[in-house]
Design a protein around this motif. Sequence first.
Motif, PDB file in Angstrom:
ATOM      1  N   PRO A   5       0.806  -1.229   0.000  1.00 52.39           N
ATOM      2  CA  PRO A   5       0.000   0.000   0.000  1.00 52.39           C
ATOM      3  C   PRO A   5       0.836   1.275   0.000  1.00 52.39           C
ATOM      4  CG  PRO A   5      -0.887  -1.571   1.573  1.00 52.39           C
ATOM      5  CD  PRO A   5       0.413  -2.136   1.086  1.00 52.39           C
ATOM      6  N   GLU A   6       1.986   1.247   0.622  1.00 51.68           N
ATOM      7  CA  GLU A   6       2.812   2.455   0.708  1.00 51.68           C
ATOM      8  C   GLU A   6       3.208   2.963  -0.668  1.00 51.68           C
ATOM      9  OE1 GLU A   6       6.097   5.117   0.847  1.00 51.68           O
ATOM     10  OE2 GLU A   6       6.248   3.052   0.059  1.00 51.68           O
ATOM     11  N   THR A   7       3.351   2.040  -1.639  1.00 49.60           N
ATOM     12  CA  THR A   7       3.773   2.451  -2.984  1.00 49.60           C
ATOM     13  C   THR A   7       2.671   3.190  -3.742  1.00 49.60           C
ATOM     14  OG1 THR A   7       3.088   0.358  -4.037  1.00 49.60           O
ATOM     15  CG2 THR A   7       5.325   0.463  -3.110  1.00 49.60           C
ATOM     16  N   LEU A   8       1.461   3.140  -3.238  1.00 51.45           N
ATOM     17  CA  LEU A   8       0.350   3.846  -3.872  1.00 51.45           C
ATOM     18  C   LEU A   8      -0.184   4.965  -2.977  1.00 51.45           C
ATOM     19  CD1 LEU A   8      -1.592   0.937  -5.628  1.00 51.45           C
ATOM     20  CD2 LEU A   8      -0.238   2.744  -6.704  1.00 51.45           C
ATOM     21  N   THR A   9       0.718   5.522  -2.175  1.00 51.18           N
ATOM     22  CA  THR A   9       0.387   6.704  -1.385  1.00 51.18           C
ATOM     23  C   THR A   9       1.404   7.804  -1.666  1.00 51.18           C
ATOM     24  OG1 THR A   9       1.734   6.041   0.526  1.00 51.18           O
ATOM     25  CG2 THR A   9      -0.577   5.331   0.508  1.00 51.18           C
ATOM     26  N   VAL A  10       1.006   9.037  -1.401  1.00 51.70           N
ATOM     27  CA  VAL A  10       1.958  10.150  -1.427  1.00 51.70           C
ATOM     28  C   VAL A  10       2.980   9.878  -0.320  1.00 51.70           C
ATOM     29  CG1 VAL A  10       2.238  12.629  -1.057  1.00 51.70           C
ATOM     30  CG2 VAL A  10       0.248  11.761  -2.317  1.00 51.70           C
ATOM     31  N   PRO A  11       4.277   9.899  -0.638  1.00 48.78           N
ATOM     32  CA  PRO A  11       5.280   9.532   0.354  1.00 48.78           C
ATOM     33  C   PRO A  11       5.143  10.301   1.675  1.00 48.78           C
ATOM     34  CG  PRO A  11       6.298   9.708  -1.797  1.00 48.78           C
ATOM     35  CD  PRO A  11       4.887  10.186  -1.954  1.00 48.78           C
ATOM     36  N   GLY A  12       5.209   9.535   2.781  1.00 51.58           N
ATOM     37  CA  GLY A  12       5.115  10.120   4.107  1.00 51.58           C
ATOM     38  C   GLY A  12       3.709  10.232   4.648  1.00 51.58           C
ATOM     39  N   SER A  13       2.706   9.722   3.913  1.00 59.46           N
ATOM     40  CA  SER A  13       1.310   9.881   4.326  1.00 59.46           C
ATOM     41  C   SER A  13       1.030   9.250   5.683  1.00 59.46           C
ATOM     42  CB  SER A  13       0.372   9.277   3.277  1.00 59.46           C
ATOM     43  OG  SER A  13       0.378  10.023   2.084  1.00 59.46           O
ATOM     44  N   TYR A  14       1.535   8.050   5.922  1.00 60.42           N
ATOM     45  CA  TYR A  14       1.274   7.381   7.204  1.00 60.42           C
ATOM     46  C   TYR A  14       1.905   8.155   8.354  1.00 60.42           C
ATOM     47  CZ  TYR A  14       0.049   3.523   4.082  1.00 60.42           C
ATOM     48  OH  TYR A  14      -0.508   2.763   3.079  1.00 60.42           O
ATOM     49  N   ALA A  15       3.128   8.619   8.151  1.00 61.04           N
ATOM     50  CA  ALA A  15       3.806   9.387   9.197  1.00 61.04           C
ATOM     51  C   ALA A  15       3.065  10.696   9.472  1.00 61.04           C
ATOM     52  CB  ALA A  15       5.253   9.663   8.793  1.00 61.04           C
ATOM     53  N   LEU A  16       2.536  11.324   8.424  1.00 59.36           N
ATOM     54  CA  LEU A  16       1.755  12.551   8.606  1.00 59.36           C
ATOM     55  C   LEU A  16       0.538  12.289   9.483  1.00 59.36           C
ATOM     56  CD1 LEU A  16       0.896  15.514   7.796  1.00 59.36           C
ATOM     57  CD2 LEU A  16      -0.450  14.411   5.992  1.00 59.36           C
ATOM     58  N   LEU A  17      -0.213  11.249   9.169  1.00 59.72           N
ATOM     59  CA  LEU A  17      -1.424  10.954   9.925  1.00 59.72           C
ATOM     60  C   LEU A  17      -1.103  10.600  11.372  1.00 59.72           C
ATOM     61  CD1 LEU A  17      -3.256   8.952   7.125  1.00 59.72           C
ATOM     62  CD2 LEU A  17      -3.901  11.209   8.001  1.00 59.72           C
ATOM     63  N   GLN A  18      -0.025   9.877  11.572  1.00 56.48           N
ATOM     64  CA  GLN A  18       0.401   9.558  12.937  1.00 56.48           C
ATOM     65  C   GLN A  18       0.798  10.813  13.687  1.00 56.48           C
ATOM     66  OE1 GLN A  18       3.520   6.706  12.165  1.00 56.48           O
ATOM     67  NE2 GLN A  18       2.074   5.207  11.339  1.00 56.48           N
ATOM     68  N   MET A  19       1.482  11.740  13.006  1.00 58.07           N
ATOM     69  CA  MET A  19       1.892  13.001  13.634  1.00 58.07           C
ATOM     70  C   MET A  19       0.677  13.820  14.037  1.00 58.07           C
ATOM     71  SD  MET A  19       2.286  16.514  12.907  1.00 58.07           S
ATOM     72  CE  MET A  19       2.647  16.775  11.159  1.00 58.07           C
ATOM     73  N   LEU A  20      -0.309  13.914  13.171  1.00 62.41           N
ATOM     74  CA  LEU A  20      -1.506  14.672  13.510  1.00 62.41           C
ATOM     75  C   LEU A  20      -2.211  14.069  14.722  1.00 62.41           C
ATOM     76  CD1 LEU A  20      -2.985  15.314   9.927  1.00 62.41           C
ATOM     77  CD2 LEU A  20      -1.797  16.966  11.396  1.00 62.41           C
ATOM     78  N   LYS A  21      -2.316  12.764  14.761  1.00 62.50           N
ATOM     79  CA  LYS A  21      -2.940  12.091  15.905  1.00 62.50           C
ATOM     80  C   LYS A  21      -2.143  12.342  17.183  1.00 62.50           C
ATOM     81  CE  LYS A  21      -6.573   9.663  14.439  1.00 62.50           C
ATOM     82  NZ  LYS A  21      -7.920   9.790  15.028  1.00 62.50           N
ATOM     83  N   ARG A  22      -0.834  12.331  17.058  1.00 65.81           N
ATOM     84  CA  ARG A  22       0.024  12.550  18.232  1.00 65.81           C
ATOM     85  C   ARG A  22      -0.199  13.926  18.842  1.00 65.81           C
ATOM     86  NH1 ARG A  22       4.318  11.317  15.808  1.00 65.81           N
ATOM     87  NH2 ARG A  22       5.355  13.327  15.533  1.00 65.81           N
ATOM     88  N   HIS A  23      -0.551  14.891  18.009  1.00 65.27           N
ATOM     89  CA  HIS A  23      -0.807  16.248  18.489  1.00 65.27           C
ATOM     90  C   HIS A  23      -2.285  16.464  18.835  1.00 65.27           C
ATOM     91  CE1 HIS A  23       3.102  18.255  17.995  1.00 65.27           C
ATOM     92  NE2 HIS A  23       3.285  17.431  16.970  1.00 65.27           N
ATOM     93  N   GLY A  24      -3.064  15.402  18.846  1.00 62.30           N
ATOM     94  CA  GLY A  24      -4.466  15.518  19.239  1.00 62.30           C
ATOM     95  C   GLY A  24      -5.369  16.108  18.180  1.00 62.30           C
TER      96      GLY A  24
END
Length: 273
Positions: A125-144
Motif C-alpha cells: 500500500p505504501e507504494t500507492l500513497t503520497v510519500p510520508g502519508s502514514y507518518a503525517l497521519l500519525q503526527m496529527l494524531k500525536r498532536h491531538g
Amino acid sequence: MEFVNDRASRPSKTPRYAVLDFDGTISLIREGWQQIMTPYFADELYDTPKGRSMPYEQVEQICREFITLLTGKQTIYQCIRLAEEIAAFGGTPKEPQDYKDEYQDRLLKKIDDRLRGLEDGTIDPETLTVPGSYALLQMLKRHGVTPYLASGTDEAYVQKEARLLKVDRYFGEHIYGAQREYRTFSKKMVIERIVRENHLSGAELIGFGDGYVEIENICEAGGFAIGVASNERERKGIDEWKRERLIRAGANLIIPDYRDLDTLEQQLFGSTE
C-alpha cells in the motif's frame, strides 16, 4: 517546503482539526485519471456540429481547461459542464450522470490491477500513497488533531480505497465522498460542519490538498492551507502545474509530499517533540 509570499507561514492557533483531500493528497490509486477523462470528454465534444469544425486539439484543450478548473469538486460537476459545452456546440447532450458512469467504468478498468494487487497483498500500500502519508497521519494524531477525509470521488470508492491503503483507521467515521444526490455533499459543507459542530475559530483548522477547490475552501473558512503539489507519476518532486494553481487558490505552504515531516511539524505545532 515553499512559503508563499505575504501569507502566514504557520497557523495563528494550535490546530485541532484537519481536512485532507484523498486522491493526489494521500492516495495514488487513481493516478492518471486525467488521461482517461480528457480524451473521453474531447471525443464527446468533438462529435458535435461546432466541434467537427475545429481542430481536435483545440476541442481537447477546451475540455482540459474546464476539467482542471473543476478538479477537487465532485466528478459530476465536470460532467455537468461537459453537457453544457455539448449543448453550446450544437449537440444533444446526455444526462451528466451518464457521462459520469461511463468515465467511472473506464477509470476502474485502468486501476483494476492496482485494486486487485492491494486486495491480494501483491502490492505494498505504501507504494500507492503520497510519500510520508502514514507518518503525517500519525503526527496529527500525536498532536491531538482530529482528521477528516473529504473527497470528490464517490464515497463508496473512497471508503474502499482508504481501507485498502490502510489509512481508514486514522479517520474512523470521518470519511466523506461524493453522493448520487450531489447537492447533499461538498468539501465546503464538510468544513462548515466541522467548524460549526466543534465551535472552532477558523484558525484552529488546517487543510491538506492538491486541488484548487479544497485549498480555497479552507482559506474561506479562515484555516491554514497546505498545498500538496505532488508529482503522482514519479512520487517525488514538485508538479509545477499543481504548484501554480495551489498558490492561486491561497495556499500558505507548498510541499511536494510529507518526507520532510519534521519541518512541517515545526511549522504547524512549533515542536517536533
